[in-house]
Design a protein around this motif. Structure first.
Motif, PDB file in Angstrom:
ATOM      1  N   GLU A 233       0.927  -1.046  -0.119  1.00 35.06           N
ATOM      2  CA  GLU A 233       0.067  -0.058   0.026  1.00 35.06           C
ATOM      3  C   GLU A 233       0.913   1.367   0.223  1.00 35.06           C
ATOM      4  O   GLU A 233       0.662   2.352  -0.639  1.00 35.06           O
ATOM      5  CB  GLU A 233      -0.863  -0.110   1.062  1.00 35.06           C
ATOM      6  N   LYS A 234       2.059   1.079   0.691  1.00 34.84           N
ATOM      7  CA  LYS A 234       2.826   2.325   0.612  1.00 34.84           C
ATOM      8  C   LYS A 234       3.513   2.306  -0.674  1.00 34.84           C
ATOM      9  O   LYS A 234       3.690   3.525  -1.158  1.00 34.84           O
ATOM     10  CB  LYS A 234       4.016   2.022   1.892  1.00 34.84           C
ATOM     11  N   GLU A 235       3.802   1.621  -1.206  1.00 39.80           N
ATOM     12  CA  GLU A 235       4.189   1.539  -2.558  1.00 39.80           C
ATOM     13  C   GLU A 235       3.441   2.227  -3.639  1.00 39.80           C
ATOM     14  O   GLU A 235       3.644   3.016  -4.519  1.00 39.80           O
ATOM     15  CB  GLU A 235       4.847   0.047  -3.018  1.00 39.80           C
ATOM     16  N   VAL A 236       2.248   1.765  -3.541  1.00 39.30           N
ATOM     17  CA  VAL A 236       1.039   2.388  -4.753  1.00 39.30           C
ATOM     18  C   VAL A 236       0.993   3.908  -4.059  1.00 39.30           C
ATOM     19  O   VAL A 236       0.960   4.650  -5.055  1.00 39.30           O
ATOM     20  CB  VAL A 236      -0.119   1.599  -4.115  1.00 39.30           C
ATOM     21  N   GLN A 237       1.181   4.258  -3.075  1.00 38.74           N
ATOM     22  CA  GLN A 237       0.844   5.569  -2.529  1.00 38.74           C
ATOM     23  C   GLN A 237       2.019   6.559  -3.065  1.00 38.74           C
ATOM     24  O   GLN A 237       1.734   7.513  -3.484  1.00 38.74           O
ATOM     25  CB  GLN A 237       0.604   5.681  -1.074  1.00 38.74           C
ATOM     26  N   THR A 238       3.141   5.760  -2.853  1.00 41.93           N
ATOM     27  CA  THR A 238       4.232   6.598  -3.680  1.00 41.93           C
ATOM     28  C   THR A 238       4.087   6.856  -4.771  1.00 41.93           C
ATOM     29  O   THR A 238       4.508   8.139  -5.130  1.00 41.93           O
ATOM     30  CB  THR A 238       5.696   6.042  -3.052  1.00 41.93           C
ATOM     31  N   ILE A 239       3.685   5.907  -5.675  1.00 40.05           N
ATOM     32  CA  ILE A 239       3.544   6.233  -7.066  1.00 40.05           C
ATOM     33  C   ILE A 239       2.502   7.289  -7.404  1.00 40.05           C
ATOM     34  O   ILE A 239       2.645   8.139  -8.338  1.00 40.05           O
ATOM     35  CB  ILE A 239       3.245   4.813  -7.701  1.00 40.05           C
ATOM     36  N   THR A 240       1.316   7.331  -6.646  1.00 38.79           N
ATOM     37  CA  THR A 240       0.084   8.165  -6.778  1.00 38.79           C
ATOM     38  C   THR A 240       0.623   9.481  -6.305  1.00 38.79           C
ATOM     39  O   THR A 240       0.345  10.212  -7.084  1.00 38.79           O
ATOM     40  CB  THR A 240      -0.980   7.580  -5.929  1.00 38.79           C
ATOM     41  N   ASP A 241       1.441   9.491  -5.246  1.00 40.16           N
ATOM     42  CA  ASP A 241       1.773  10.899  -4.928  1.00 40.16           C
ATOM     43  C   ASP A 241       2.883  11.489  -6.164  1.00 40.16           C
ATOM     44  O   ASP A 241       2.626  12.889  -6.184  1.00 40.16           O
ATOM     45  CB  ASP A 241       2.631  10.830  -3.656  1.00 40.16           C
ATOM     46  N   LYS A 242       3.497  10.840  -6.521  1.00 39.47           N
ATOM     47  CA  LYS A 242       4.264  11.151  -7.606  1.00 39.47           C
ATOM     48  C   LYS A 242       3.643  11.881  -8.961  1.00 39.47           C
ATOM     49  O   LYS A 242       3.752  12.746  -9.281  1.00 39.47           O
ATOM     50  CB  LYS A 242       5.204  10.154  -8.320  1.00 39.47           C
ATOM     51  N   TYR A 243       2.275  11.058  -9.335  1.00 37.56           N
ATOM     52  CA  TYR A 243       1.533  11.721 -10.335  1.00 37.56           C
ATOM     53  C   TYR A 243       0.828  12.792  -9.990  1.00 37.56           C
ATOM     54  O   TYR A 243       0.566  13.695 -10.670  1.00 37.56           O
ATOM     55  CB  TYR A 243       0.888  10.428 -11.136  1.00 37.56           C
ATOM     56  N   ASN A 244       0.431  12.972  -8.690  1.00 39.88           N
ATOM     57  CA  ASN A 244      -0.496  13.969  -8.016  1.00 39.88           C
ATOM     58  C   ASN A 244       0.454  15.146  -8.190  1.00 39.88           C
ATOM     59  O   ASN A 244      -0.016  16.367  -8.478  1.00 39.88           O
ATOM     60  CB  ASN A 244      -0.940  13.578  -6.788  1.00 39.88           C
ATOM     61  N   PHE A 245       1.703  15.151  -7.943  1.00 40.93           N
ATOM     62  CA  PHE A 245       2.832  16.160  -7.900  1.00 40.93           C
ATOM     63  C   PHE A 245       2.809  16.683  -9.403  1.00 40.93           C
ATOM     64  O   PHE A 245       3.055  17.891  -9.427  1.00 40.93           O
ATOM     65  CB  PHE A 245       3.928  15.675  -7.288  1.00 40.93           C
ATOM     66  N   LEU A 246       2.820  15.656 -10.224  1.00 38.46           N
ATOM     67  CA  LEU A 246       3.086  16.303 -11.601  1.00 38.46           C
ATOM     68  C   LEU A 246       1.979  17.098 -12.032  1.00 38.46           C
ATOM     69  O   LEU A 246       1.861  18.085 -12.963  1.00 38.46           O
ATOM     70  CB  LEU A 246       3.288  15.099 -12.665  1.00 38.46           C
TER      71      LEU A 246
END
Length: 269
Positions: free
Chosen positions: A240-253
């Motif tokens: 879940e932490k791995e998924v959230q890290t990826i999600t945060d990256k694209y939200n930042f973009l």
């Protein structure tokens, strides 16, 4: 008495050796004094030595088995630890691919928002309704630039002129179309504070839509895969932490693209 002797012998192999030596001395004395009972003493000597040897061997076997058992348990423990430490693999590449597509789509949406000179890109994505069918404007006409504030739409079929004009006016771009035969002139007004505010709101709307798409991809191609995998609590938290890290990256973009677009809009004038 016999039970006590056996217990002592089992606990002290050294005592066995001492007793055996004592028996040899006693047997030698008996052989000298009573030659007739020499054969009687030998079995006793042999019995005592045999008992000591048997006890010693048994104790050695017990110790060996204990070591083997302990070693086996340790190996099983190590194997169990290795299994627990083995990383569970879940492929999140589809999720990342979907999120990447969302970013590309947002870039195209932002490109449509006018922030400078007139460009055909502003009109190319307009959809025209003709007899219930949706047709992109770019398939109905050729779009060109007349001057920095004017676009020309040359229709392939004059009969759809009214529908095209209405579609351009209702697209929410803040432009003013006027038709003359098969040519529609689209004037881009000089940006005002109100117009810049409208563009900024539209940019924010597109960014929010992109984040909504990213959330859906997170659920469909990330969190749902984790649930289906039936992981342990610790593994589930890691994934879940791995998924959230990826999600945060694209939200930042998304936030970065929006910030840049808002800055560009503020400079219009």
């Amino acid at each position: 008495m016999l039970r006590t002797t056996n217990t002592v012998l089992s606990e002290s192999p050294l005592l066995c050796r001492v007793l055996a030596l004592s028996h040899r001395v006693i047997n030698s004395s008996l052989q000298i004094k009573f030659a007739g009972v020499q054969t009687a003493s030998k079995p006793r000597q042999f019995h005592t030595l045999t008992r000591c040897s048997s006890i010693s061997n048994t104790k050695s076997q017990i110790i060996t088995r204990a070591k083997d058992k302990k070693g086996g348990k340790g190996n099983k423990g190590r194997d169990r630890d290795e299994e627990e430490q083995e990383e569970v693999e879940i492929d999140f590449s589809d999720m990342e691919s979907k999120m990447e597509s969302t970013i590309e789509h947002l870039k195209k949406e932002f490109a449509v928002l006018r922030t400078g000179r007139a460009s055909p890109d502003l009109l190319e994505r307009i959809i025209v309704k003709i007899q219930g069918n949706s047709t992109p404007l770019i398939k109905l006409s050729q779009i060109s630039v007349k001057d920095p504030h004017t676009l020309l739409v040359n229709l392939y079929d004059d009969s759809v002129g009214v529908l095209v004009e209405e579609a351009i006016r209702d697209a929410g771009l803040g432009v003013f179309p006027s038709r003359s035969g098969g040519v529609i002139t689209v004037s881009l007004p000089k940006p005002t504070a109100e117009y810049r505010q409208t563009l900024a709101k539209q940019a924010s709307k597109e960014a929010e839509a992109a984040k909504g798409s990213i959330r859906r991809h997170r659920k469909d191609f990330g969190m749902d895969l984790i649930k289906k995998a039936k992981l342990t609590t610790d593994d589930e938290k890691r994934k879940e932490k791995e998924v959230q890290t990826i999600t945060d990256k694209y939200n930042f973009l998304v936030d970065s693209l929006l910030a840049q677009k808002t800055k560009d809009i503020s400079k219009l004038g």
